[in-house]
Structure formats: structure tokens, C-alpha cells
Scaffold this active site. Structure first.
Site, PDB file in Angstrom:
ATOM      1  N   GLN A   1       0.822  -1.217   0.000  1.00 41.04           N
ATOM      2  CA  GLN A   1       0.000   0.000   0.000  1.00 41.04           C
ATOM      3  C   GLN A   1       0.850   1.259   0.000  1.00 41.04           C
ATOM      4  O   GLN A   1       0.352   2.355  -0.235  1.00 41.04           O
ATOM      5  CB  GLN A   1      -0.926   0.018   1.221  1.00 41.04           C
ATOM      6  CG  GLN A   1      -1.969  -1.077   1.183  1.00 41.04           C
ATOM      7  CD  GLN A   1      -2.856  -1.004   2.415  1.00 41.04           C
ATOM      8  OE1 GLN A   1      -2.516  -1.538   3.462  1.00 41.04           O
ATOM      9  NE2 GLN A   1      -3.982  -0.308   2.302  1.00 41.04           N
TER      10      GLN A   1
ATOM     11  N   LEU B   1      -7.436   1.343   3.733  1.00 42.93           N
ATOM     12  CA  LEU B   1      -6.915   2.692   3.505  1.00 42.93           C
ATOM     13  C   LEU B   1      -6.717   2.988   2.016  1.00 42.93           C
ATOM     14  O   LEU B   1      -6.702   4.144   1.620  1.00 42.93           O
ATOM     15  CB  LEU B   1      -5.601   2.888   4.272  1.00 42.93           C
ATOM     16  CG  LEU B   1      -5.744   2.875   5.797  1.00 42.93           C
ATOM     17  CD1 LEU B   1      -4.371   2.915   6.457  1.00 42.93           C
ATOM     18  CD2 LEU B   1      -6.602   4.028   6.293  1.00 42.93           C
TER      19      LEU B   1
HETATM   20 NI    NI Z   1      -6.306  -2.915   3.142  1.00 43.42          NI
END
Ligand code: NI
Length: 189
Positions: free
Chosen positions: A50, A99
Site C-alpha cells: 500500500q 486505507l
Molecule cells: Ni487494506
């Protein structure tokens, strides 16, 4: 340092992440940055892909959920090169968010318990059975290392219904109060 979180649609989120060696450059700093980024975005888990780094690390701090789930109290842990060895217990449904997919929450069915082997920040190996909300977060974060985003667990019907919303996320048409990079953001004319 707070790092930007990549949004849904970025190819790094589809990649299987690489094993990490103890001599990985600036690993300690990177893990600190992961926690700083996690707290800045009010999350409870964050996986390295991420942050556009395709390596097998995720961090969890479940404490913000401890009012509702006592087992989350002070549950803060770094998982390096984790392997989920077993998924067991009951199926349970929980409304997940991510997120990388701001503003989206969907019910996902997962197992209530896992057996996991992983290394900590000192590269000491642990094997544990985990249940409750930490097991939920860990399964979600572990999926990121396998190139899986939680919406892939939804029914085909649900996926079709979410298509527009997911496109908006990848194009940055979302309201978010933390730093993100969007794979399909169009330039303003
Ligand atoms: Ni996630």
C-alpha cells in the site's frame, strides 16, 4: 515520515510481494514510517504494498477497536515474511474497510482463527494462533501481500455494483484526509 498510500487500481496492489531479508536497506526506518502513516490515516493495519513497496511486511495496531473488542487492547505487532498456515474456526462476517479504498466498507466473510508463522523486527520467528479482531485484520493485511484487495472476496453481483465507486477511487474522486496517490488521476485541463 508519513508516506502516501496508493489507491485501488494501482498495479502494486495486484502483485505478490517479495520476501524480506534482514539486511534490507533502511528496514527499521521503513517500519517506523509504516506506523507513522498508519496513525496519520487512523487505520488499524497497513501492508507494505500500500506504500508502493512490494515486500512482505505489514503492521497492525488494533487498539483503536479495543472499546468494542477487548482482545484488541494494546495489540500492536509487526509481521515480516508471514505465512498463514491454517484458517479455522467459524465463518464470521465483518464490515471491512481499507486505507487504499477510502469511504468504502463492505461485509466480508472470513474465518475466526488463524495459525500464523512470522518474523518480528529482530527477525525472530514466532508461530501463534490468533483469534478475534486481530485475526480479521491480519487476514486482510496478509491478502495485500498476496496481491488481493478485500473487494475480491465479495460476490460477483456486489463487484458489479461497486464498479463505479472503485473507478472513482482509482481516479481520485474521493474525499480523504490523508496523503494518497491515485493510479488513474486525470490531469486538470
Ligand atoms: Ni487494506
Amino acid at each position: 515520515m508519513i508516506l502516501p498510500i496508493v489507491a485501488y487500481g494501482h498495479p502494486v496492489l495486484k502483485k505478490k510481494a517479495e520476501e524480506v531479508e534482514a539486511n534490507y536497506p533502511d528496514l527499521k526506518q521503513f517500519i517506523e514510517d509504516m506506523y507513522e502513516t498508519l496513525y496519520a490515516s487512523s487505520g488499524v493495519g497497513l501492508a507494505s504494498p500500500q506504500l508502493n513497496k512490494s515486500i512482505r511486511i505489514f503492521v497492525v495496531d488494533a487498539d483503536p477497536l479495543s472499546k468494542e473488542y477487548p482482545e484488541a487492547k494494546d495489540y500492536k505487532k509487526t509481521f515480516i515474511n508471514p505465512e498463514i498456515l491454517e484458517y479455522f474456526g467459524d465463518d464470521f462476517e465483518y464490515s471491512e474497510g481499507c486505507l487504499s479504498l477510502p469511504g468504502l466498507y463492505e461485509d466480508v466473510v472470513r474465518k475466526s482463527k488463524i495459525r500464523i508463522r512470522y518474523q518480528d523486527e529482530n527477525f525472530d520467528t514466532h508461530e501463534e494462533v490468533i483469534e478475534g479482531i486481530p485475526a480479521r485484520i491480519i487476514q486482510h493485511e496478509y491478502d495485500h501481500l498476496e496481491g488481493i484487495v478485500y473487494t475480491e472476496h465479495l460476490s460477483n453481483m456486489k463487484k458489479i455494483l461497486l464498479k463505479g465507486k472503485l473507478r472513482d477511487i482509482s481516479e481520485g474522486k474521493v474525499v480523504v484526509d490523508y496523503r494518497m496517490t491515485y493510479p488513474n488521476k486525470r490531469r486538470k485541463r
